[in-house]
Design an enzyme around this catalytic site. Structure first.
Site: not given
Ligand code: GLN
Length: 487
Positions: A79, A154, A178
């Site tokens: 990532k 994400s 995410s």
């Molecule tokens: N969707 C969540 C957010 O927008 C979690 C994102 C994540 O786990 N990095 O913060």
């Protein structure tokens, strides 16, 4: 050897060991696949062709001389939140579009030391803020199961890459879901370990008390192999925990006879798509047929997890992202009038809308006069949620439920409605607030879109989660399904 992309990490390791093919051949095959198919998905920020082929050649040389680590010559993807020396690390943001890290993250270093070959850096929501990959400066990633839909976020570039068979494993990070939500939406396995299990050094910070690195694969067995390499104490991360890393692969074969599986009543209420709920219940029945017993558990404060997270995470993000000021690294506005103008325009031009929304919310909840009402209150509720889990784990070994409320949704559908978008993580956020390990495992389909079973364990119960997921996969084949255009 046309089928190399269809093999799991464990199968590829065996093939390399037997000398069926070399790492250079394998790496070329997957790079070729990425070149042919990535335009459809936009899963990469950077493809590291030259570095990958050089690493593969080194791995082949090491193998020939009888050396090399457990992942020697095996291709993976990182990532683009993990710092990689000499290679752009954008974090999905215009702010870091020009950032070449001078050092490797510990996760990157550990995997490199084990011999892994990095094919590239995957696309992601900007600074890992999002659930659909639509906040990326580099454009959304598409879901290989339906190109009109989101692969989740994400870590959407990682999940789409593994689902599309670009690589058998990709790293991810999980602050509120995410790793697990994109895994669920793409029919892959995603594990977020216990907070502190994997080093955060060199992993660009979003919300430091919630961020944790993990991995997306197609099988629990592969996740076990990867996690064993990634995990471990790191003195460069002050929240890293000095606990020995168990052999996650060794215990996978043990039966789950007698495993106590907790079912949370609130997880099957109105917010859950009925068909998704049906798939999850069927998967729990499979666990029962393997000797597990189910117990109803109560998490009385779990409904507060999304609002709590959306105070704590923005608060921490507003502090972490203050380092991007246009002075030391990253994007710098042109021709600033003075220092304040440099700060304001660099941040104004370098950050996208969602990141700005979080910074503003976070600054507000931390400000004098509001701190007690919002931030302090959220920390108190966070403790109550953690206590709920603690009580539940006195009676059960894992908690099972859905990973996400719906299958993959259409790109564009939720992007203008932050609250609806935030509710995607309703089942995953609790584990981050409590620092618990959790995994998502493919458990079937709804309208030809994958659904994930979510398993949460107590601190350091990664082995139990992986074993449960592996045993489930030994008796089901949802994880073997491949999107039609990516066979
Ligand atoms: N969707 C969540 C957010 O927008 C979690 C994102 C994540 O786990 N990095 O913060």
């Amino acid at each position: 050897m046309m089928d190399l992309h269809t093999r799991t990490l464990t199968e590829l390791a065996a093939g390399l060991e037997k000398g069926e093919f070399t790492s250079v051949e394998l790496t070329n095959a997957l790079l070729d696949r990425i070149a042919r198919h990535n335009d459809k998905l936009n899963a990469f920020v950077t493809v590291t062709t030259d570095e990958a082929l050089a690493a593969a050649a080194r791995a082949d040389t090491a193998r020939a001389s009888g050396s090399g680590g457990v992942l020697n010559g095996l291709p993976i993807i990182h990532k683009d939140i993990f710092c990689t020396r000499g290679i752009k690390t954008s974090c999905g943001s215009k702010m870091l579009d020009n950032f070449i890290s001078p050092y490797d993250a510990t996760v990157v270093e550990n995997l490199a030391n084990a011999g892994a070959v990095v094919l590239g850096k995957s696309n992601m929501d900007e600074f890992a803020m999002g659930s659909s990959n639509e906040t990326s400066y580099f454009g959304p990633v598409r879901n290989p199961w339906d190109l009109e839909r989101s692969p989740g976020g994400s870590s959407g570039g990682s999940s789409a890459s593994v689902a599309a068979r670009f690589a058998p494993a990709a790293t991810g990070t999980d602050t509120g879901g995410s790793i697990r939500q994109p895994a669920a939406l793409t029919g892959t396995v995603g594990i977020k370990p216990t907070y502190g299990r994997v080093s955060r050094y060199g992993m660009i910070a979003f919300a430091s008390s919630l961020d944790q690195a993990g991995v997306i694969t197609r099988s629990a067995e592969d996740a076990a192999l990867m996690l064993g390499v990634m995990a471990g104490f790191d003195e460069r991360d002050s929240t890293s925990i000095d606990e020995p890393v168990p052999d996650y692969v060794a215990g996978l074969g043990e039966s789950i006879e007698g495993l106590r599986v907790g079912i949370v009543r609130q997880h099957f209420d109105a917010g859950l798509d009925a068909e998704c709920g049906a798939r999850v219940k069927e998967s729990i029945a499979v666990l029962e047929s393997l000797g597990a017993t189910t117990v109803e558990v109560d998490l009385p404060n779990i409904d507060m997890s999304v609002p709590t997270y959306y105070v704590v995470a923005p608060a921490e993000c507003s502090s972490n992202l203050s380092r991007y000021d246009g002075v030391r690294f990253g994007y710098r506005a042109e021709n600033p009038e003075d220092l304040l103008d440099l700060y304001c325009r660099s941040r104004g031009e370098g950050f996208g809308d969602e990141v700005k929304r979080r910074i503003m919310t976070g600054t507000y909840v931390l400000s004098a006069g509001y701190y007690d009402a919002y931030y302090l209150k959220a920390q108190q509720v966070r403790q109550l949620i953690a206590n709920d889990f603690k009580e539940a784990f006195a009676n059960v070994d894992v908690i099972a439920g859905p990973t996400a409320p719906t299958p993959a949704f259409k790109l564009g559908d939720k992007v203008d409605d932050p609250i609806t978008m935030y509710l995607n993580d309703i089942y995953t956020i609790g584990a981050n607030l409590a620092g618990l390990p959790a995994i998502s495992v493919p458990c079937g389909f709804v309208n030809e879109l994958p659904v994930g079973l979510h398993l949460v364990g107590t601190h350091f119960a990664e082995s139990t989660l992986l074993r449960c997921a592996h045993q489930y996969q030994q008796h089901t084949d949802h994880h073997k399904a491949c999107p039609e255009d990516f066979q």
